[in-house]
Design an enzyme around this catalytic site. Structure first.
Site, PDB file in Angstrom:
ATOM      1  N   SER A  48       0.836  -1.380   0.086  1.00 49.93           N
ATOM      2  CA  SER A  48      -0.072  -0.023   0.207  1.00 49.93           C
ATOM      3  C   SER A  48       0.820   1.305  -0.030  1.00 49.93           C
ATOM      4  O   SER A  48       1.951   1.321   0.468  1.00 49.93           O
ATOM      5  CB  SER A  48      -0.957   0.254   1.256  1.00 49.93           C
ATOM      6  OG  SER A  48      -1.374   1.152   1.298  1.00 49.93           O
TER       7      SER A  48
ATOM      8  N   TYR B 183      -1.505  -0.129  10.453  1.00 51.59           N
ATOM      9  CA  TYR B 183      -1.590  -0.550   9.340  1.00 51.59           C
ATOM     10  C   TYR B 183      -0.590   0.083   8.454  1.00 51.59           C
ATOM     11  O   TYR B 183       0.092  -0.900   7.606  1.00 51.59           O
ATOM     12  CB  TYR B 183      -3.240   0.246   8.676  1.00 51.59           C
ATOM     13  CG  TYR B 183      -3.329  -0.406   7.359  1.00 51.59           C
ATOM     14  CD1 TYR B 183      -3.597  -1.596   7.079  1.00 51.59           C
ATOM     15  CD2 TYR B 183      -3.116   0.873   6.212  1.00 51.59           C
ATOM     16  CE1 TYR B 183      -3.834  -1.832   5.509  1.00 51.59           C
ATOM     17  CE2 TYR B 183      -3.296   0.374   4.818  1.00 51.59           C
ATOM     18  CZ  TYR B 183      -3.852  -1.234   4.575  1.00 51.59           C
ATOM     19  OH  TYR B 183      -4.154  -1.171   3.407  1.00 51.59           O
TER      20      TYR B 183
HETATM   21  P1  NDP Z   1     -11.800  -5.724   0.759  1.00 50.41           P
HETATM   22  O1  NDP Z   1     -12.036  -5.486   2.057  1.00 50.41           O
HETATM   23  O2  NDP Z   1     -12.871  -5.415  -0.211  1.00 50.41           O
HETATM   24  O3  NDP Z   1     -11.238  -7.202   0.655  1.00 50.41           O
HETATM   25  C1  NDP Z   1     -10.267  -7.791   1.548  1.00 50.41           C
HETATM   26  C2  NDP Z   1     -10.173  -9.178   1.303  1.00 50.41           C
HETATM   27  O4  NDP Z   1      -9.105  -9.774   2.142  1.00 50.41           O
HETATM   28  C3  NDP Z   1     -11.575  -9.869   1.277  1.00 50.41           C
HETATM   29  O5  NDP Z   1     -11.908 -11.000   0.423  1.00 50.41           O
HETATM   30  C4  NDP Z   1     -11.560 -10.627   2.771  1.00 50.41           C
HETATM   31  O6  NDP Z   1     -12.216 -11.898   2.744  1.00 50.41           O
HETATM   32  C5  NDP Z   1     -10.021 -10.944   2.839  1.00 50.41           C
HETATM   33  N1  NDP Z   1      -9.612 -10.904   4.135  1.00 50.41           N
HETATM   34  C6  NDP Z   1      -9.495 -10.287   5.271  1.00 50.41           C
HETATM   35  N2  NDP Z   1      -9.037 -10.766   6.484  1.00 50.41           N
HETATM   36  C7  NDP Z   1      -8.664 -12.159   6.020  1.00 50.41           C
HETATM   37  C8  NDP Z   1      -8.397 -13.242   6.702  1.00 50.41           C
HETATM   38  N3  NDP Z   1      -8.027 -13.164   7.964  1.00 50.41           N
HETATM   39  N4  NDP Z   1      -8.204 -14.470   6.053  1.00 50.41           N
HETATM   40  C9  NDP Z   1      -8.570 -14.666   4.773  1.00 50.41           C
HETATM   41  N5  NDP Z   1      -8.818 -13.497   4.031  1.00 50.41           N
HETATM   42  C10 NDP Z   1      -9.222 -12.350   4.801  1.00 50.41           C
HETATM   43  O7  NDP Z   1     -10.473  -4.761   0.385  1.00 50.41           O
HETATM   44  P2  NDP Z   1      -9.389  -4.553  -0.629  1.00 50.41           P
HETATM   45  O8  NDP Z   1      -9.792  -5.321  -1.797  1.00 50.41           O
HETATM   46  O9  NDP Z   1      -9.358  -3.164  -0.759  1.00 50.41           O
HETATM   47  O10 NDP Z   1      -8.093  -5.065   0.024  1.00 50.41           O
HETATM   48  C11 NDP Z   1      -7.363  -6.023  -0.500  1.00 50.41           C
HETATM   49  C12 NDP Z   1      -6.043  -5.843  -0.082  1.00 50.41           C
HETATM   50  O11 NDP Z   1      -5.457  -4.544  -0.791  1.00 50.41           O
HETATM   51  C13 NDP Z   1      -5.437  -5.494   1.476  1.00 50.41           C
HETATM   52  O12 NDP Z   1      -4.478  -6.165   1.727  1.00 50.41           O
HETATM   53  C14 NDP Z   1      -5.536  -4.101   1.669  1.00 50.41           C
HETATM   54  O13 NDP Z   1      -4.826  -3.736   2.699  1.00 50.41           O
HETATM   55  C15 NDP Z   1      -4.991  -3.757   0.427  1.00 50.41           C
HETATM   56  N6  NDP Z   1      -4.980  -2.296  -0.015  1.00 50.41           N
HETATM   57  C16 NDP Z   1      -6.109  -1.640  -0.089  1.00 50.41           C
HETATM   58  C17 NDP Z   1      -6.413  -0.352  -0.561  1.00 50.41           C
HETATM   59  C18 NDP Z   1      -7.576   0.443  -0.774  1.00 50.41           C
HETATM   60  O14 NDP Z   1      -7.473   1.601  -0.569  1.00 50.41           O
HETATM   61  N7  NDP Z   1      -9.116  -0.270  -0.818  1.00 50.41           N
HETATM   62  C19 NDP Z   1      -5.246   0.152  -1.080  1.00 50.41           C
HETATM   63  C20 NDP Z   1      -4.149  -0.397  -0.822  1.00 50.41           C
HETATM   64  C21 NDP Z   1      -4.047  -1.709  -0.382  1.00 50.41           C
HETATM   65  P3  NDP Z   1     -13.094 -12.508   4.079  1.00 50.41           P
HETATM   66  O15 NDP Z   1     -13.801 -11.245   4.868  1.00 50.41           O
HETATM   67  O16 NDP Z   1     -14.156 -13.153   3.488  1.00 50.41           O
HETATM   68  O17 NDP Z   1     -12.228 -13.170   4.580  1.00 50.41           O
HETATM   69  C1  8X3 Z   2      -5.220   1.684   1.691  1.00 49.30           C
HETATM   70  C2  8X3 Z   2      -4.508   2.879   1.162  1.00 49.30           C
HETATM   71  O1  8X3 Z   2      -4.273   5.252   2.125  1.00 49.30           O
HETATM   72  O2  8X3 Z   2      -6.208   4.041   2.964  1.00 49.30           O
HETATM   73  O3  8X3 Z   2      -3.944   0.592   1.814  1.00 49.30           O
HETATM   74  O4  8X3 Z   2      -4.056   3.530   3.574  1.00 49.30           O
HETATM   75  S1  8X3 Z   2      -4.964   4.180   2.625  1.00 49.30           S
END
Ligand code: NDP
Ligand code: 8X3
Length: 252
Positions: free
Chosen positions: A139, A152
Site C-alpha cells: 500500500s 496499518y
Molecule cells: P476488501 O475489504 O474489499 O477485501 C479484503 C479481502 O481480504 C476480502 O476478500 C476478505 O475476505 C479478505 N480477508 C480479510 N481478512 C482475512 C483473513 N483473516 N483471512 C482470509 N481472508 C481475509 O479490501 P481490498 O480489496 O481493498 O483489500 C485487499 C488488499 O489491498 C488488502 O491487503 C488491503 O490492505 C490492500 N489495499 C487496499 C487499498 C484500498 O484503498 N482499498 C489500497 C492499498 C492496499 P473475507 O472477509 O471473506 O475473509
Molecule cells: C489503503 C490505502 O491510504 O487508506 O492501503 O492507507 S490508505
C-alpha cells in the site's frame, strides 16, 4: 495445462476482480477467504471459464493454511502465481486511542497471514521456476505515514521489505516478487476499517475517482504475464486525484 493462480482474499475488492481477470484468461484458480457463501457463488460464476477451488480459509490460522496447501491436488497443485491480497485496516484513531486487539488483528492478517501463505507455497513455486510470480499487495500506507495509519502503515511497510528480501533469497530460482502498492481504492476496505460506516465510505471516495478493483486486476495480469526475464520490484499506483501533502508542523 493452464496455469494456476492462488489468490487470498478473493471474496471482494481486489481479490475478486483478480479472480475474474485471470478466469478470463483461462487460468485455474484457488480462491480463499473466510466468507464461504461468497466463495461458493464466485466459484459458480467462474467455473464455466476455468477450474475453481474455493477454500474457506482464515490466513491467520496457520495449521489450516498449511494443511490446505499440502492437500492441493491436480490441477491446483502446481501454482504459477500467488496474489497475497488478504488484508485489512481497522480504525483511524490516533495510536494513543487505539484498541490493541485491532492492532494485533492487522498484524496477524497483513503480516503473519501473508508470511504463512508465502511459506506454505514457496517450495512449489520454486519448483515451477521461471515465469512464476508472487504479487504481494502492499500500500501507499507502507511509504507515506498519515494520522490514524499507525499499525496499518507499519504492516504495509513490512510487505515492502519482505518482498524485496524474498527477491534476494529467490535469486536464481526464476521466481519473481512484486510489491504492488496501491493508493486510494474503492472496495469494502473502508467499510471494514470503519465498522460498516457507509457515510465514511461514501465521503472518502466522493469525487476522487479512486482506483477500482478492476484496475488492480489489470495490473496483476500485466505483472504475471510479462516476459519471464523481467521483475517489477515495486509498483506504487495512485489515482490521478491523489497526491502528496506538505509535512505537518504543530506550533505553539
Ligand atoms: P476488501 O475489504 O474489499 O477485501 C479484503 C479481502 O481480504 C476480502 O476478500 C476478505 O475476505 C479478505 N480477508 C480479510 N481478512 C482475512 C483473513 N483473516 N483471512 C482470509 N481472508 C481475509 O479490501 P481490498 O480489496 O481493498 O483489500 C485487499 C488488499 O489491498 C488488502 O491487503 C488491503 O490492505 C490492500 N489495499 C487496499 C487499498 C484500498 O484503498 N482499498 C489500497 C492499498 C492496499 P473475507 O472477509 O471473506 O475473509
Ligand atoms: C489503503 C490505502 O491510504 O487508506 O492501503 O492507507 S490508505
Amino acid at each position: 495445462m493452464p496455469n494456476t493462480a492462488f489468490i487470498t482474499g478473493a471474496t471482494s475488492g481486489f481479490g475478486l476482480a483478480c479472480a475474474r481477470r485471470f478466469a478470463r484468461e483461462g487460468w485455474n484458480l484457488v480462491l480463499t477467504g473466510r466468507r464461504e457463501e461468497r466463495l461458493e457463488s464466485i466459484k459458480q460464476e467462474l467455473q464455466e471459464r476455468c477450474e475453481v477451488l474455493a477454500l474457506t480459509l482464515d490466513v491467520r490460522d496457520t495449521a489450516s493454511v498449511q494443511s490446505a496447501v499440502a492437500a492441493l491436488k491436480t490441477p491446483f497443485d502446481r501454482v504459477q502465481l500467488l496474489i497475497n491480497n488478504a488484508g485489512l485496516a481497522l480504525g483511524t484513531e490516533p495510536a494513543q486511542a487505539c484498541d490493541l486487539e485491532k492492532w494485533h488483528r492487522m498484524i496477524d492478517t497483513n503480516v503473519k497471514g501473508l508470511t504463512t501463505v508465502t511459506h506454505a507455497l514457496l517450495p512449489r513455486m520454486v519448483e515451477e521456476g521461471a515465469g512464476t510470480s508472487i504479487i504481494n499487495i502492499g500500500s501507499v500506507a507502507g511509504h507515506w505515514p498519515y494520522p490514524g495509519g499507525n499499525v496499518y502503515c507499519a504492516t504495509k511497510a513490512f510487505v515492502e521489505q519482505f518482498s524485496l528480501a524474498l527477491r534476494a533469497d529467490l535469486q536464481g530460482t526464476g521466481v519473481r516478487v512484486t510489491n504492488l502498492a496501491p493508493g486510494l481504492s474503492e472496495s469494502e476496505f473502508t467499510l471494514v476499517r470503519t465498522d460498516g460506516n457507509q457515510v465514511a465510505h461514501d465521503a472518502l471516495y466522493a469525487g476522487a475517482h479512486p482506483i477500482q478493483p478492476e484496475d488492480i486486476a489489470e495490473t496483476c495480469w500485466w505483472l504475471a504475464s510479462m516476459p519471464a526475464h523481467l521483475n517489477v520490484n515495486l509498483l506504487e499506483l495512485m489515482p490521478v486525484r491523489q497526491s502528496f501533502s506538505p509535512l505537518s508542523i504543530y506550533r505553539d
